[in-house]
Design a protein around this motif. Structure first.
Motif, short mmCIF file in Angstrom:
data_model
loop_
_atom_site.label_atom_id
_atom_site.label_comp_id
_atom_site.label_asym_id
_atom_site.label_seq_id
_atom_site.Cartn_x
_atom_site.Cartn_y
_atom_site.Cartn_z
N THR A 193 -1.44 4.49 -3.15
CA THR A 193 -1.19 4.57 -1.72
C THR A 193 -2.30 3.94 -0.89
O THR A 193 -2.02 3.39 0.19
N ASP A 194 -3.55 4.01 -1.37
CA ASP A 194 -4.65 3.53 -0.55
C ASP A 194 -5.79 2.87 -1.33
O ASP A 194 -6.82 2.53 -0.76
N GLY A 195 -5.60 2.70 -2.65
CA GLY A 195 -6.62 2.02 -3.44
C GLY A 195 -7.78 2.88 -3.89
O GLY A 195 -8.75 2.36 -4.45
N GLY A 196 -7.70 4.20 -3.69
CA GLY A 196 -8.78 5.08 -4.13
C GLY A 196 -9.13 4.84 -5.59
O GLY A 196 -8.27 4.86 -6.46
N LEU A 197 -10.41 4.61 -5.87
CA LEU A 197 -10.87 4.13 -7.17
C LEU A 197 -11.28 5.29 -8.07
O LEU A 197 -11.87 6.26 -7.61
N LEU A 198 -10.98 5.15 -9.36
CA LEU A 198 -11.42 6.12 -10.35
C LEU A 198 -12.34 5.46 -11.35
O LEU A 198 -12.08 4.33 -11.80
N ASP A 199 -13.42 6.16 -11.71
CA ASP A 199 -14.36 5.68 -12.71
C ASP A 199 -13.82 6.09 -14.09
O ASP A 199 -14.06 7.20 -14.57
N GLU A 239 -11.40 -2.83 16.24
CA GLU A 239 -10.43 -3.28 17.24
C GLU A 239 -9.30 -2.29 17.48
O GLU A 239 -8.70 -2.27 18.56
N LEU A 240 -8.99 -1.47 16.45
CA LEU A 240 -7.83 -0.60 16.57
C LEU A 240 -8.13 0.86 16.23
O LEU A 240 -7.25 1.71 16.33
N GLY A 241 -9.35 1.15 15.80
CA GLY A 241 -9.70 2.52 15.47
C GLY A 241 -9.05 3.04 14.19
O GLY A 241 -8.95 4.25 14.00
N LEU A 242 -8.63 2.14 13.31
CA LEU A 242 -7.99 2.53 12.06
C LEU A 242 -9.04 2.69 10.97
O LEU A 242 -9.89 1.82 10.78
N ASP A 243 -8.98 3.78 10.25
CA ASP A 243 -9.98 4.09 9.24
C ASP A 243 -9.46 3.70 7.85
O ASP A 243 -8.29 3.35 7.67
N SER A 244 -10.32 3.80 6.86
CA SER A 244 -9.96 3.54 5.46
C SER A 244 -11.03 4.17 4.57
O SER A 244 -12.09 4.56 5.03
N ALA A 245 -10.73 4.25 3.29
CA ALA A 245 -11.71 4.79 2.35
C ALA A 245 -12.93 3.88 2.30
O ALA A 245 -12.82 2.66 2.45
N PRO A 246 -14.12 4.45 2.09
CA PRO A 246 -15.33 3.62 1.99
C PRO A 246 -15.21 2.61 0.85
O PRO A 246 -14.55 2.89 -0.16
N HIS A 294 -9.54 -4.85 -4.09
CA HIS A 294 -8.34 -5.64 -3.80
C HIS A 294 -7.32 -4.87 -2.97
O HIS A 294 -6.27 -5.42 -2.62
N PHE A 295 -7.63 -3.62 -2.64
CA PHE A 295 -6.63 -2.70 -2.09
C PHE A 295 -7.19 -2.04 -0.84
O PHE A 295 -8.28 -1.47 -0.87
N LEU A 296 -6.42 -2.08 0.25
CA LEU A 296 -6.87 -1.46 1.49
C LEU A 296 -5.75 -0.60 2.06
O LEU A 296 -4.64 -1.08 2.28
N GLY A 297 -6.06 0.68 2.28
CA GLY A 297 -5.12 1.58 2.94
C GLY A 297 -5.66 1.94 4.30
O GLY A 297 -6.68 2.63 4.40
N LEU A 298 -4.99 1.50 5.35
CA LEU A 298 -5.43 1.80 6.71
C LEU A 298 -4.82 3.13 7.14
O LEU A 298 -3.62 3.38 6.95
N SER A 319 -0.79 6.09 4.37
CA SER A 319 -1.56 4.87 4.55
C SER A 319 -0.66 3.66 4.76
O SER A 319 0.43 3.58 4.17
N MET A 320 -1.12 2.75 5.56
CA MET A 320 -0.49 1.44 5.64
C MET A 320 -1.26 0.52 4.70
O MET A 320 -2.44 0.23 4.92
#
Length: 387
Positions: free
Chosen positions: A163-169, A313-320, A327-331, A358-359
């Motif tokens: 959904t948002d690219g959250g990474l796992l080790d 510009e839009l106040g949209l957040d994402s995971a650090p 390669h993955f961004l969830g806004l 997430s978008m």
């Protein structure tokens, strides 16, 4: 190993019009012109079946198997050719022991193909299905490690959340699995081809990947890695090509008790698809030519820029950045993602997708700076600035 390099736009290798900003590889990648040409050539051969020789059932699919093995630092004999991630996970469910009182661990909001099989397996075995809640700090690895205990028999995860690219080790998680004797099953559909993966280092028990996203291949052609310790397990189906000496068509009436070596016993029937296999081969070769490390570096740089602009510009957040795959961004929106937003963007020929809350903005090396500018211009017109 040389440091990764940023790749220039590869737009010319794809049939993407200049007025299309396709930022949706996590949904489905476009096929390159080379992959399309290879698939069309395969279809034309099937139109004249006298051109299809017995050895053709093996040569192309074996070439695909070897290319995929190179991509993940494995041997060709460790790879099976499958139609979907769900098929590969069904193989894993069929092979791995699970007893009453044990548990299977998955993530909250994980893609269903790596959840439903384990839910059913746990129910059938009177075992527990443990779903790790989404962590408020985006640290999926710590959340998973905290849930692995002496009852854990199987840990079934992605490399990054769909959904948002959250990474796992996965290296840390593999070590925790080893400590309690648990198997690790990875669905890498949303990562392989864009995020480096080393099967020798991570040592998953099973790994699956649909080929139509970041592997840039055709739909319904995917891959299964099987660790050597499970390669004697019973396959899901009993097809002719997986048996020993199947290359000898005249001898197929002499039924064989043995299988082809390695993970080939797990191949799906009709794996020698004369259109899809050539297209998959062309796609994998292109990825190897580009270099997955270079792809990751290029996309990570692109997404860092998009994330910073979306915030400013839009106040949209994402995971650090340290907690998501590059390669993955969830806004993320302050409230729910507007239901009509993807359709409004698509009306302007800008393509993204919404999954969960997430978008997803998932560019690839076919994108250009102009695509990003078009994305922000349309998004700014469609949205008020988030609080």
């Amino acid at each position: 190993m040389a440091a990764p390099k940023l790749l220039p736009s590869q737009r010319a290798l794809f049939d993407i019009p200049d007025d299309v900003a396709y930022l949706n590889c996590a949904y489905m990648s476009p096929l390159s012109r080379a992959a399309v040409a290879a698939g069309e050539a395969g279809l034309r051969r099937k139109a004249q079946p006298w051109q299809v020789l017995p050895q053709d059932f093996f040569t192309e699919s074996e070439a695909v198997r070897a290319l995929f093995a190179r991509l993940i630092n494995a041997g060709a004999e460790d790879i099976a050719l499958i139609p979907a991630a769900s098929y590969g996970m069904a193989v894993a469910v069929h092979a791995l022991p699970l007893r009453a009182g044990q548990s299977v661990l998955t993530l909250a909001e994980q893609f269903p193909s790596n959840v439903y099989p384990w839910m059913e397996a746990a129910r059938a075995a009177d075992a527990a299905h443990v779903s790790v809640p989404r962590p408020s700090d985006d640290d999926w690895t710590s959340a998973v490690l905290a849930r692995i205990d002496s009852r854990t028999a199987i840990v079934a995860l992605p490399h990054c959340h769909w959904t948002d690219g959250g990474l796992l080790d996965l290296a840390a998680i593999r070590a925790a699995c080893n400590a309690v004797g648990a198997a690790l099953c990875v669905d890498a559909t949303q990562s392989l081809g864009a995020l480096p993966f080393d099967a020798a280092a991570i040592d998953p028990d099973f790994l699956v990947a649909g080929g139509y996203k970041w592997l840039m291949g055709p739909y319904s052609y995917g891959y299964l890695y099987v660790a050597k310790r499970w390669q004697q397990a019973m396959p899901l189906e009993q097809n002719w090509i997986a048996r020993k000496a199947s290359e000898n068509f005249a001898g197929l009436v002499d039924y064989q008790g043995e299988y082809q070596p390695g993970a080939r016993r797990f191949d799906v029937g009709e794996r020698s698809n004369f259109a899809l296999a050539p297209a998959a081969k062309a796609a994998l070769q292109t990825l190897l030519d580009w270099g997955v490390e270079n792809i990751q570096a290029t996309l990570a740089a692109r997404n860092l820029d998009i994330a910073a602009r979306a915030k400013a510009e839009l106040g949209l957040d994402s995971a650090p950045p340290a907690k998501r795959a590059g390669h993955f961004l969830g806004l993320r929106f302050a409230a729910a993602v507007p239901a009509d937003l993807p359709a409004r963007l698509a009306a302007e020929r800008v393509y993204v997708s919404v999954r969960g809350k997430s978008m997803r903005v998932t560019p690839h090396v076919y994108n250009t700076d102009q695509d990003v500018e078009r994305f922000f211009a349309v998004l700014q017109a469609a949205l008020p600035r988030q609080a």
